[in-house]
Design an enzyme around this catalytic site. Sequence first.
Site, PDB file in Angstrom:
ATOM      1  N   GLY A 188      42.551  25.375 -18.432  1.00  0.00           N
ATOM      2  CA  GLY A 188      43.171  24.787 -16.534  1.00  0.00           C
ATOM      3  C   GLY A 188      42.102  25.239 -15.985  1.00  0.00           C
ATOM      4  O   GLY A 188      42.884  24.350 -14.576  1.00  0.00           O
ATOM      5  N   LYS A 206      34.740  14.144  -0.391  1.00  0.00           N
ATOM      6  CA  LYS A 206      34.679  15.630   1.132  1.00  0.00           C
ATOM      7  C   LYS A 206      33.816  15.584   1.861  1.00  0.00           C
ATOM      8  O   LYS A 206      33.561  15.118   2.415  1.00  0.00           O
ATOM      9  CB  LYS A 206      34.930  16.732   0.288  1.00  0.00           C
ATOM     10  N   GLY A 303      44.173  25.383  -5.508  1.00  0.00           N
ATOM     11  CA  GLY A 303      44.862  26.015  -5.708  1.00  0.00           C
ATOM     12  C   GLY A 303      45.925  25.932  -4.673  1.00  0.00           C
ATOM     13  O   GLY A 303      45.882  25.683  -3.118  1.00  0.00           O
TER      14      GLY A 303
END
Length: 428
Positions: A188, A206, A303
């Site tokens: 993952g 970015k 995250g």
Amino acid sequence: MSQPLKIALAGLGTVGGGVAKLLLSRKEELSARAGRALELVAVGARDRTKPRAVDLSSLTWFGDAVALASCDADVVIELIGGEEGPARRLVEAALRAGRHVVTANKALLAHHGLELAQIAERQNVSLRFEAAVAGGIPIVKALRESLIAYGINAVRGILNGTCNYILTQMEASGKSFAEVLREAQSLGYAEADPSLDIGGGDTAHKLALLSALAFGVAPRLGQIHTEGIAHITPDDIRFAREFGFRIKLLGMARQTANGLDQRVQPAMVRAGTPLADVEGPFNAILADAGEAGPFFFEGRGAGEAPTASAVIADLVDIARGTHGAPFGRPAADLKSGAGEAPDRVSAYYLRFEVLDLPGVLAEIAGRLAEAEVSIESMIQRGRSPGEPVAIVMITHECAQSRVTDALKVIATSDKVLGSPCMIPMEAA
Ligand code: HSE
């Protein structure tokens, strides 16, 4: 306390769920820090029946997230993702309706940032995106507000955790890129479709935002030379170590005599320097702020908690009434920049897979000499005559175009197998 700040949240995935949880479970503390109540009033996500980590039953629910633009909120948080579709429609509509917008959507801003900043300015509302670059690291605020006194000479960063994780694992295990990618997907750590990450596109998104903040150029992906990491082999990583370097995918923007050089490229970074020591899925940015000195930022770049933390930072600024242009300058002042990245001067690591036959080394050296590329050092570990072998060279500093021109010719040789690999050597 003044009026509550009413918040609508679009997208309840990992980050959206984390933001909702924070706004509900830490409401008192965050409101106290913001100087006014932060009140989540509405959420937008397709599936209302899906179990959520937090009870959202008291909030107004919008099955069509775009409709949040017209709900009674002061701020819309966009965490849907994607450069077009509902994310773009929602952000545009919310700004046009006079609502502040907070987003983590780097793809949207890299493609449409100038036009969205213009709308935000016309409407006198904020467009904030701390969460779009390097997750929880406060680099957007640092470049927009904190490090402006002496200007910025250069920004270099590890901006994609997936790539940094893969390169770190390749180094630790000696396994191939494909094998480590498969493992990362099963754990993952990498997406089922990893192309945006491993191809350098996510880093370019970015970097476009960092360049806009640091150098006052409108985000323009076309001006960023972009390479990924799929061609890096365990051999490259071993040779890098022998030379005292580590390979990192860097997003780099710097002022040069020939204009702003913006690149996403695997680079040889000297072992023991801050960027070289960034391991696994972490992100880091080194900002050269002129006389104020270099500043190094490191932390979690993705995250739930790091990204939600950055979204909350933007909300608190808006709650306090801290406005200002999205990219730190009026949109009309953002430069459009020239066409492509200027030619870059650097030393280069070159790897050739060749047949171990007489004359092959002379042929490669000859082509490099014709292009005025000078060799500083070389390694060749022979196996048996006629078999494939790697020749590795480090060049003296020279223009990248000279090296690429020479490599194009060398690649046509029947003794050279596959495409030569070229990686710039980063100064410390
Ligand atoms: N996919 C990104 C990464 C995180 O691997 O760092 C979101 O931009």
